[in-house]
Design a protein around this motif. Structure first.
Motif, PDB file in Angstrom:
ATOM      1  N   GLY A 119      -6.207   8.893   5.309  1.00 49.89           N
ATOM      2  CA  GLY A 119      -5.681   7.555   5.063  1.00 49.89           C
ATOM      3  C   GLY A 119      -6.717   6.455   5.076  1.00 49.89           C
ATOM      4  N   ASP A 177       3.646   5.824  -2.715  1.00 52.21           N
ATOM      5  CA  ASP A 177       4.918   6.515  -2.966  1.00 52.21           C
ATOM      6  C   ASP A 177       5.290   6.519  -4.447  1.00 52.21           C
ATOM      7  OD1 ASP A 177       5.111   6.996  -0.265  1.00 52.21           O
ATOM      8  OD2 ASP A 177       6.610   5.428   0.113  1.00 52.21           O
ATOM      9  N   ARG A 185      -4.214   8.524  -1.746  1.00 54.08           N
ATOM     10  CA  ARG A 185      -4.806   8.210  -0.439  1.00 54.08           C
ATOM     11  C   ARG A 185      -5.520   9.459   0.056  1.00 54.08           C
ATOM     12  NH1 ARG A 185      -0.346   5.960   2.985  1.00 54.08           N
ATOM     13  NH2 ARG A 185       0.588   7.925   2.437  1.00 54.08           N
ATOM     14  N   ARG A 198       0.840  -1.205   0.000  1.00 53.79           N
ATOM     15  CA  ARG A 198       0.000   0.000   0.000  1.00 53.79           C
ATOM     16  C   ARG A 198       0.879   1.261   0.000  1.00 53.79           C
ATOM     17  NH1 ARG A 198      -2.476  -1.095   4.578  1.00 53.79           N
ATOM     18  NH2 ARG A 198      -1.356   0.543   5.657  1.00 53.79           N
ATOM     19  N   ARG A 199       1.850   1.307   0.909  1.00 52.99           N
ATOM     20  CA  ARG A 199       2.733   2.488   1.010  1.00 52.99           C
ATOM     21  C   ARG A 199       3.539   2.699  -0.266  1.00 52.99           C
ATOM     22  NH1 ARG A 199       3.906   0.459   6.184  1.00 52.99           N
ATOM     23  NH2 ARG A 199       5.806  -0.432   5.325  1.00 52.99           N
ATOM     24  N   ASP A 200       4.161   1.611  -0.771  1.00 47.04           N
ATOM     25  CA  ASP A 200       4.975   1.747  -1.977  1.00 47.04           C
ATOM     26  C   ASP A 200       4.136   2.164  -3.181  1.00 47.04           C
ATOM     27  OD1 ASP A 200       7.349   1.237  -0.715  1.00 47.04           O
ATOM     28  OD2 ASP A 200       7.784  -0.626  -1.792  1.00 47.04           O
TER      29      ASP A 200
END
Length: 163
Positions: A154, A144, A150, A139-141
């Motif tokens: 969040g 990024d 998002r 999710r984060r990558d």
């Protein structure tokens, strides 16, 4: 469609066969084995051909192993392939590679859920879990890498190019 007994072995057989057929020297060696002429004495040919688990030096073929491999390849070409392929055991550690893999996963999730949809974090996590163990990393990558957007709090996610 039958469930494959051993997906990794069948894929390995198919991969090795394609690689052998791409090299003229190995292709000739395999042809000699299949015709019953025996294995080549050349170590550069004998070595790779000795890794084939479906043929012996005399050209005897394990037809059952080849049938299993053919069934696996047919399955992987079907819509049921997703039911047979395991999750990724790990995400690459290099940032660029990780973001590429995570972006691909996120795109697949939204292709299946609907490109224009907004997913809650829980929905996104559940969908990502079909592909990878570390859902937070994916999710984060993906965020990024610019593949996902998002919400400020969040709680929801969208495919970036669907905005």
């Amino acid at each position: 469609m039958p469930t494959p007994r051993d997906l990794p072995s069948a894929l390995s057989r198919a991969h090795m066969l394609c690689a052998l057929l791409a090299a003229p020297k190995l292709r000739r060696g395999l042809g000699a084995m299949l015709s019953g002429s025996g294995a080549s004495e050349d170590p550069a040919v004998r070595g790779p051909l000795s890794r084939l688990d479906w043929i012996d030096d005399d050209g005897e073929v394990d037809a059952a192993a080849l049938r299993d491999s053919a069934e696996v390849l047919a399955l992987l070409r079907s819509g049921e392939a997703i039911l047979e392929v395991p999750r990724l055991p790990e995400i690459p550690q290099k940032t660029e590679e990780s973001r590429e893999v995570c972006g691909r996963i996120a795109r697949l999730v939204f292709e299946r859920a609907g490109r224009g949809r907004t997913l809650s974090e829980a929905e996104l996590n559940a969908a990502i879990a079909m592909f990878a163990r570390d859902v937070a990393l994916v999710r984060r990558d993906a965020v990024d890498a610019g593949v996902l957007t998002r919400s400020a709090d969040g709680s929801t996610y969208r495919l970036a190019d669907a905005d």
